[in-house]
Structure formats: C-alpha cells, structure tokens
Design an enzyme around this catalytic site. Structure first.
Site, PDB file in Angstrom:
ATOM      1  N   GLU A   1      -2.082  -3.819   7.081  1.00  0.00           N
ATOM      2  CA  GLU A   1      -3.166  -4.778   7.278  1.00  0.00           C
ATOM      3  C   GLU A   1      -3.295  -5.848   6.197  1.00  0.00           C
ATOM      4  O   GLU A   1      -4.396  -6.345   5.958  1.00  0.00           O
ATOM      5  CB  GLU A   1      -4.483  -4.003   7.370  1.00  0.00           C
ATOM      6  CG  GLU A   1      -4.966  -3.362   6.039  1.00  0.00           C
ATOM      7  CD  GLU A   1      -4.594  -1.890   5.866  1.00  0.00           C
ATOM      8  OE1 GLU A   1      -3.624  -1.435   6.492  1.00  0.00           O
ATOM      9  OE2 GLU A   1      -5.279  -1.207   5.084  1.00  0.00           O
TER      10      GLU A   1
ATOM     11  N   GLU B   1      -9.670   4.289   6.467  1.00  0.00           N
ATOM     12  CA  GLU B   1      -8.804   4.737   7.563  1.00  0.00           C
ATOM     13  C   GLU B   1      -9.577   5.500   8.644  1.00  0.00           C
ATOM     14  O   GLU B   1      -9.391   5.249   9.833  1.00  0.00           O
ATOM     15  CB  GLU B   1      -7.634   5.567   7.032  1.00  0.00           C
ATOM     16  CG  GLU B   1      -6.662   4.776   6.135  1.00  0.00           C
ATOM     17  CD  GLU B   1      -6.089   3.533   6.800  1.00  0.00           C
ATOM     18  OE1 GLU B   1      -6.205   3.365   8.030  1.00  0.00           O
ATOM     19  OE2 GLU B   1      -5.512   2.691   6.061  1.00  0.00           O
TER      20      GLU B   1
ATOM     21  N   HIS C   1      -9.116  -3.661  10.239  1.00  0.00           N
ATOM     22  CA  HIS C   1      -9.117  -3.453   8.786  1.00  0.00           C
ATOM     23  C   HIS C   1      -9.619  -4.693   8.041  1.00  0.00           C
ATOM     24  O   HIS C   1     -10.024  -4.581   6.885  1.00  0.00           O
ATOM     25  CB  HIS C   1      -7.699  -3.140   8.297  1.00  0.00           C
ATOM     26  CG  HIS C   1      -7.370  -1.676   8.207  1.00  0.00           C
ATOM     27  ND1 HIS C   1      -8.214  -0.738   7.669  1.00  0.00           N
ATOM     28  CD2 HIS C   1      -6.238  -0.996   8.565  1.00  0.00           C
ATOM     29  CE1 HIS C   1      -7.624   0.456   7.707  1.00  0.00           C
ATOM     30  NE2 HIS C   1      -6.435   0.327   8.250  1.00  0.00           N
TER      31      HIS C   1
ATOM     32  N   GLU D   1       0.851  -1.187   0.000  1.00  0.00           N
ATOM     33  CA  GLU D   1       0.000   0.000   0.000  1.00  0.00           C
ATOM     34  C   GLU D   1       0.892   1.245   0.000  1.00  0.00           C
ATOM     35  O   GLU D   1       1.824   1.310   0.798  1.00  0.00           O
ATOM     36  CB  GLU D   1      -0.910   0.035   1.237  1.00  0.00           C
ATOM     37  CG  GLU D   1      -1.921   1.163   1.147  1.00  0.00           C
ATOM     38  CD  GLU D   1      -2.912   1.207   2.321  1.00  0.00           C
ATOM     39  OE1 GLU D   1      -2.808   0.377   3.234  1.00  0.00           O
ATOM     40  OE2 GLU D   1      -3.770   2.093   2.291  1.00  0.00           O
TER      41      GLU D   1
ATOM     42  N   GLU E   1      -5.064  -2.716  12.829  1.00  0.00           N
ATOM     43  CA  GLU E   1      -4.789  -3.552  11.639  1.00  0.00           C
ATOM     44  C   GLU E   1      -5.770  -4.716  11.585  1.00  0.00           C
ATOM     45  O   GLU E   1      -6.251  -5.092  10.523  1.00  0.00           O
ATOM     46  CB  GLU E   1      -3.348  -4.056  11.640  1.00  0.00           C
ATOM     47  CG  GLU E   1      -2.275  -2.973  11.760  1.00  0.00           C
ATOM     48  CD  GLU E   1      -2.417  -1.810  10.796  1.00  0.00           C
ATOM     49  OE1 GLU E   1      -2.970  -1.988   9.701  1.00  0.00           O
ATOM     50  OE2 GLU E   1      -1.979  -0.698  11.162  1.00  0.00           O
TER      51      GLU E   1
ATOM     52  N   GLY F   1       3.707   2.468  10.874  1.00  0.00           N
ATOM     53  CA  GLY F   1       3.474   1.614  12.031  1.00  0.00           C
ATOM     54  C   GLY F   1       3.273   0.152  11.664  1.00  0.00           C
ATOM     55  O   GLY F   1       3.947  -0.732  12.191  1.00  0.00           O
ATOM     56  N   ALA F   2       2.334  -0.095  10.755  1.00  0.00           N
ATOM     57  CA  ALA F   2       1.991  -1.474  10.439  1.00  0.00           C
ATOM     58  C   ALA F   2       1.127  -1.504   9.190  1.00  0.00           C
ATOM     59  O   ALA F   2       0.703  -0.454   8.705  1.00  0.00           O
ATOM     60  CB  ALA F   2       1.220  -2.099  11.605  1.00  0.00           C
TER      61      ALA F   2
END
Ligand code: B3K
Ligand code: ZN
Length: 849
Positions: free
Chosen positions: A266, A322, A303, A131, A300, A263-264
């Site tokens: 999904e 988001e 999501h 992404e 995450e 951060g992370a």
C-alpha cells in the site's frame, strides 16, 4: 541476504521495550541515480531533537544494512564514521544543537538483490518493497513506523517511466521529481522505474478533487487491466460512502510486478502489486482470481486511511492497520457480491489458516509481544483473526456505536502512529463501553472452545455456554474472554420463534434463559460465526439436518451441512442424512454460489485438525479415502440432477458474482459427474472459453487419475503466459496421487519453466506440494524431505518466502510417531544448517518448540 546482519545471533525485540525516537525528521530529500549494479542513493535529512521526548544530547542511530557508504556530512561537514552491520551511530558529541542537515551517499546493487525486499529488479524494471524493514536496505534512516516525514524524491534513469510516492513534480529527459506532502514512515516509500504502459482513468472525489488513476504494466499486458481499474474506482467510491474517507493526492498509481513476495503493498499513492493480482482476462483468469483482484485492490486502497494516514507506532501494533483493513475489505466484498457467501468463504479461510496456526506451535496473540523477524508476523492471526476481533467489537457496540467510534478514530488520530490502546480508547470514549476484558482478544493466543448445553423445562429453554481457553506457547493459563454468541431459535416446524440475539459470554460458564415458548425450540448458535471459536455441541445428526433445511441464517445453514459432513467423515454419523440434505438443497431455490459452497467437502487438512482437536491421531490416507467415498456417495444420490446442474452457462462471459456462482456450481456438479462420466468432463474442458472452466475441468480429470493429454495440450497452449503456467504447475503438484506426489513434484522442478527464483513459481510448485495433504504427509517422508531441500535452497536468496513456506511443517505434531520423527528430522536438518536466515531460523525454532 548475504550481509552479516542476517547471520548474526538473533536478538528478540519486545513490545515492552518501546522507546520513542529522540529526533524528529522534518523533511526527506532523496536522489536516486539508478544503475543495475551500482545505484547511488543521496539522502538529505532535516532533523531536530524531539522536544516532546526531550531528545538532544543523545546519539543518533540510523538503520542501514548492506549499504556501501560513500560520504556522510552534517551541516556540510564531512564525518569519518564507519557503519556496523545493522546501521550507523552518530555520537551526540558530533550533533549540533537545534535543527541540522544530515547528508549521506550510499551505493547499492539492485540487480544482485534477489530477496524482493529493498530496491530490486523484476523483469527489467526497478521496484521496491519496504514494509516492514526494507528501507534500511536503500539508505541510512530511522527505519521505524513512528518516524513520519514528508518526502521529496528525484529519480535519474534512462527508463521511460519513473514513479514515486505523492504528486508528480518537475520532469525532463532522464529524470523526474515527486513530492509527497503527507508525512509517512519509511516503510511506505516506493520507487518504480521501467518500460511500462499505463491503463488510465480518472476519479473525482466527493469534495471535487480530480484524481488521475493509472495501472502500470509491462508492454503487452495493457489489455488485462480493466478489472483492476474498475475495482479501484468502486473502492474509492465505497470508502467515501461507507466510511466518509476521501483520497488525498492528485494521482493514484498501481504497478504490477512479476517478482513479489506477497500480494501487494500500500505505498502512499504508488501501490505495488504482484502481477497475479492485477492482470485478468476471461481466458487467463479464474473467477477466484477476479474476486481476489477486487479484494486486494480494495484492501491496498483502504490502507490509505487505515495504515497510511493513521499508521502503527511500532510493528507490534500491526493488527491496528491490517486487522482493520481486512475487516474493511471483507465488508466491501460483501457489499459488492453477497454477504452470506463472503462470510462462508472467510470462515473457511480462517479455519484453514488461522485456526491451524492458533492450534499449533506458531500460535501467537493478535498483538504479539516479541519477535525475532517481524516479517514472520504477517500472519493469518494478525490479519484474519485481527479482522474477526473488529467484527466482534462491532457486534458488541452495535452499528451506530461502530460508526461513531470510527469517526472519532479518524479525527483524533489522523497523522498519528497509533496503538491498540488508542484504538480501544476511541471505542470506550465513543460508546461508553468498558473494553478491559475485550482487550484479552489482543493479548491471548489460541482459539477458545465454547461448549453448549441446553435444557427445556416448564416452558423455559436454557442455553448454558462454557468457554475454555487452551494453553499456547508461552501462555499456559488464560482468563475468560468476552465472546459474543449470536443465537436464534426455530420452532420444530422450521419457523423462527426468536430472531438473532447476541448473548455475551463473559465468564467460564453462563446460562441464558428464553421464556414464553410454546414448544421446545431448535437453537441456531453462533450465527454468522459471531466469534472465532470452536463450537462444541453434541447435536443429533437429525437436528443438524433440520438446521441444514430450515435455518434462516445462511451461514449456520451452511455450517449445519459442514458439521454433518465432518461427522460422517469422522465415522460418527451415517452418510445418508447429509446426502439427502444436499439433494434437497440442490433442488431448492438458493443462490448457486451458496449451493456450490455447500457441496464442497471439508478439506483433508480440516479433517486432520478436527481429529487432532479430539485428541486422535489423523491418518492422511484414511482421511483421503473416506473423503473420496463420501464424494462418490453424493454423486450417486445426485445422479439425476447432475446434468442439469452441470449445464453450461449461456451468454457472454462476465466476471460478476452471479456468473461466478453459476460456474462454481457447474464445476462442482461436473466434479460429481466425473466420478462416472469423465467423457462429459473432457468435453467441457475442450469447449471451455474461460480459464475458470478450462482449469476447473482439468483439475477434475487429474483428481480422477486422467488428464495426461490435456495437461500436455494446456502446456503447449499456455507456455508463454507466466500466470497461467503457475496454475499448470500448481494443479499437478496439488492433485498428484499420494504415492506419486514426490516424483511429480521432482519432475516439475526439473521443468525448464520452473524458475525457482520467482516467488510465484516457487509457491505454485512447493506451496501446492504442502497443500496436497496425503502427498506431503506421505509415510515415506519424501514430501517432507523435498520441501526441506527447496527451503534450504531458497533461504539464502529469499528468506522471507522460505520462512513463510516453512509453515507447511507447523502441523507435524498432529501425526503418528513415524511421520512425526520424519518431519522433525527435516526441521532439525534445517535448523542445523550454517548461515540460516533469521527468518527461517526463527520459524523452525518455534516449530520445534
Ligand atoms: N502491508 C503489506 C504487507 C507487507 C508484508 C511485509 N512482509 C500488504 C498488505 O497487508 O496490504
Ligand atoms: Zn494490508
């Protein structure tokens, strides 16, 4: 990015130009032959013209950047086509009618990819970040979120652990297959291959599906995964209980990597995390780290439904997934911890980042209408203001209306790539409410200013609310929005005479009458921060002090103290009322976490924004001096209470909200005590058995110009731990005295452990520099110059992080002519640099206006 695409003249993309993709992808089969310098990616796509959009007879455009094309076949027949810098066009004349198979083989070099986008290597393992548009760096594909397909993946590698999305398939020595049955866009693709250890657990869904859970980390880190796993299990249960959403695969994997731009991520069934948001132990992680791990694991995971099962039609709709997912993770944290404390923290973060963005040259709507580089729009506006907009919607339609709308959203749009129009239609259909005006929250940038006037006559109390929507780049004029303003009324004796009621401000100016009152009430306005606005209210300091003592709404009680502190720091109110209010609050029976938040003074940047909002020119040195003086005045007033408030906790460490609140209060008290007794702080530092107190006390020493020995000892103790050393770097850069900031940062960047190619380490030092308000904005311009130097160094390698960190300059227009000229000169220097990335180029261009 070294490919030509990155340096080509930037072309904006517009929401209004959206066109559906003329083909459907019925299936994706990928084979990866992994090698650091020459990975082969073999792709077999089953495609067909999309009958709904009458595809067929048109060219097929595939995205692809930095790929070496080895072969290309349609239905087994080789084609000799040459890609251009951004992809490959297959002319309509070469495309057979009906369903066909397109095979490509490309070569890429993950080891040479230092952008943390696409397929890259981190700490000896392969990992991906797709992404928004990373998949095009892996293979040729229609890399857009509205193209969804089931994926089958085969990984060939001598790495012991081979992971991808979906459910595990067959595997053997040196290979593994994965099968993801849920159609997904390419941005959710993920692959991991490495020498990893699993921390395992299991979960049974409400309907009885057994799910194997694993958190994968580098050998040696297994002992620091328990909290992440616990957070995951609580998130899975919560989403079933609160939103009726179950997990839908046999496995859920989380992988921690050290080199990560955010951060992370999904990815379906295979979330990839920055290791700082997975690994935690009491000795190495602070209470804030634990809180963030819990929130991001939840985010995450959530999501999976809001983002993956229902995704976005195009990147302009980013807030659809988001904003909603942030809103959901805020609700989750509130349920796990404290709603009042969570709301205060969220509003502090919103003001620090989103208001700052909305009030500067980078302001953009929650749903932007154009972009040059989409990665520049993963902003606080899209995320945090996007969540606020959903909170307002929920207030306006009520809890039951919200629940009904969400149920309809999940049934109607499961499997879709949806839009904000779809989202609002669901609310209209479920609740019957017309949301035409509400939609302005998605299209108008900027923070509204709401002014409150009040009147008391003949037993009637009247509140008159006015709204003003200031101009933002590209949006000079704005229509009034619908603003939910939650209001409660208190009697002069402190009792609540009118419970919270939501007033709907829909025009430029509106009056609301309250009848049947025996005495003039005190109004508590914008309770719970019911809308993301700046509230302008000329209130006597005594009234703020009254609300600080009596408001039944915890947020507004905190807010009253905050506003009073701001006014003192601005020189518009005497310190006494605020100080006395704090003393009373500390002696009262409140949640320790709440008390700790109340003791926190507005940040220097918040004060600069406040002054700029009044048309004044902030002086960073004056702000800093006043803030220190008010802190000292508070310390003196609380002197007798401090030893009690700073007393160590008893019992064993737990990362619970209750203990975290007690530790936060103890540290706030130690911070005050440190103004006259650094020995007490040193002793607390030496006896600390957890990172919250170890780093918290070190920060107090540094704030007071002490701590040199402790800094050295800390380094000796923790030099082998990357995450802890990030804190060590950040603390020194963030707390250096203004005159020394540039020198301190320069010496940190010369430290052997300053691995500037690691985004966490870069952020630790240069991010902390920009967070050091008086240091960064030093009148010499040394802070500006230093940051610009490093952005230019990072940009060719990691444009995403360089662009994100350039936002340190977004407030340059607030300051005096000298500082403005110095900051602008650095922006101009960056803009004039040859070969600048599209990412940084767009940001700098917008900031220069
Ligand atoms: N969706 C990702 C963010 C991707 C950022 C790309 N530059 C993480 C999240 O919001 O959950
Ligand atoms: Zn997200």
């Amino acid at each position: 990015m070294t490919d030509a695409a990155a340096t080509a003249a930037p072309i904006p993309v517009y929401l209004r130009d959206y066109e559906p993709f003329p083909f459907v992808v019925r299936g994706v089969e990928l084979t990866f032959r992994l090698a650091p310098k020459a990975t082969r990616v073999i792709s077999r796509l089953t495609l067909a013209p999309d009958r709904v959009v009458q595809g067929g007879g048109v060219d097929l455009r595939l995205d692809g950047e930095g790929l070496r094309l080895i072969s290309l076949r349609i239905n087994g027949n080789a084609l000799a086509l040459t890609p251009d810098p951004t992809g490959l066009t297959i002319p309509a004349t070469l495309i057979p009618p009906g369903e066909f198979v397109l095979e490509t083989e490309v070569e890429i070099a993950p080891e040479e990819n230092l952008s943390c986008e696409g397929l890259y290597m981190s700490g000896g393992m392969y990992c991906t970040q797709c992404e928004a548009q990373g998949f095009r760096h892996i293979t040729f594909y229609p890399d857009r979120p509205d193209v969804m397909a089931p994926f089958r993946v085969r990984i060939e590698s001598d790495m012991p652990v081979l992971l991808s999305n979906g459910n595990p398939g067959a595997q053997g020595l040196g290979w593994a297959e994965w099968n993801d049955p849920w159609p997904k866009p390419a941005y959710l693709f993920a692959l991991v291959a490495g020498d990893l250890q699993a921390h395992r657990s299991a979960f049974t869904t409400a309907s009885g599906r057994a799910v194997d859970l694993a958190v994968w980390v580098r050998p040696g880190d297994e002992g620091r995964c328990a909290y992440a796993m616990d957070s995951l299990i609580r998130s899975m249960r919560w989403d079933e209980e609160v939103y009726g959403r179950e997990y839908d695969l046999d496995v859920f994997n989380i992988v921690a990597v050290d080199d990560f731009n955010m951060g992370a991520m999904e990815n379906k069934g295979l979330n990839i995390f920055n290791s700082k948001l997975v690994l935690a132990s009491p000795e190495t992680a602070t209470d804030d780290d634990y809180g963030r791990i819990e929130a991001v694991i939840a985010h995450e995971y959530f999501h999976n439904w809001t983002g993956n099962r229902i995704t976005c039609r195009d990147w302009f709709q980013l807030c659809l997934k988001e904003g909603l997912t942030v809103f959901r993770d805020h609700q989750f944290t509130g349920d796990m911890r404290s709603h009042a404390v969570k709301r205060i923290e969220d509003v502090m973060a919103l003001r620090a980042r989103q208001f700052r963005e909305d009030q500067g040259p980078l302001a953009h709507p929650v749903r932007p209408e154009s972009f040059i580089e989409i990665n520049n729009f993963y902003t606080s506006t899209v995320y945090e203001k996007g969540a606020e907009v959903i909170g307002m919607l929920k207030l306006l339609v009520g809890d039951a209306g919200y629940a009904k709308a969400l149920d309809l959203y999940f049934t109607r749009h499961d499997g879709d790539a949806a839009t904000i129009e779809d989202w609002l239609q669901v609310f209209q259909d479920a609740t019957g409410r017309d949301l035409t005006q509400f939609k302005l929250w998605y299209s108008q940038a900027g923070t509204p200013r709401v002014t409150v006037a009040e009147d008391w006559a003949d037993g009637v109390f009247t509140l008159t609310l006015s709204q003003e929507n200031p101009p933002t780049p590209g949006q000079p004029d704005k229509a009034p929005k619908v603003i939910p303003v939650a209001v409660g009324l208190l009697n002069p004796n402190g009792d609540e005479v009118r419970p919270t009621q939501v007033l709907e401000l829909t025009t430029a100016r509106q009056s609301f009458r309250f009848e049947g009152l025996a005495a003039r009430p005190v109004a508590s306005v914008l309770r719970g921060f019911s809308a993301p606005v700046v509230l302008e209210r000329a209130v006597a300091a005594e009234e703020r002090a009254f609300l600080l003592a009596h408001d039944t709404d915890a947020f507004n009680r905190w807010e009253a103290g905050r506003m009073l502190a701001r006014e003192v720091l601005e020189g518009r109110a005497e310190a006494g009322l605020w100080v006395q209010g704090m003393v009373r609050l500390m002696q009262g029976d409140h949640d320790p976490a709440f008390k700790a938040l109340a003791l926190r003074l507005p940040s220097d940047d918040e004060m600069a924004a406040t002054l700029a909002g009044r048309g004044l020119v902030p002086d960073p040195d004056v702000i800093r001096t006043r803030r220190r003086a008010l802190h000292l005045a508070l310390a003196e007033a609380l002197r007798a209470d401090l030893p009690g408030l700073a007393a160590p906790l008893r019992g064993q460490f737990a990362p619970s909200a209750a203990q975290a609140g007690l530790r936060a209060l103890r540290l706030a008290a130690l911070g005050l005590l440190g103004r006259f007794d650094l020995g007490a702080v040193q002793a607390a530092h030496l006896s600390a058995d957890n990172m919250t107190e170890e780093i918290g006390t070190l920060a107090i020493l540094l704030e007071n110009g002490a701590g040199a020995e402790e800094v050295a000892a800390f380094e000796a103790k923790w030099q082998g731990d990357r995450l802890v050393m990030d804190k060590w770097f950040a603390l020194q850069a963030g707390l250096a005295a203004p005159d020394q900031t540039a020198a301190v940062v320069e010496s940190l960047t010369a430290h052997p452990l300053f691995d500037w190619k690691n985004p966490n380490r870069f952020r630790a030092v240069l991010g902390a520099l920009s967070g050091n308000h008086a240091g960064f904005h030093h009148a010499s311009g040394a802070g500006y110059r230093l940051l610009a130097d490093w952005l230019l160094r990072l940009d060719p390698m990691n444009p995403q992080t360089a662009a994100r960190m350039s936002t340190a300059f977004e407030t340059w227009g607030r300051y005096d002519t000298g500082r403005r000229a110095l900051a602008r000169a650095q922006l101009e220097r960056i803009a004039a640099t040859a070969g600048l990335s599209r990412d940084l180029g767009e940001m700098v261009g917008r900031m220069m206006g």
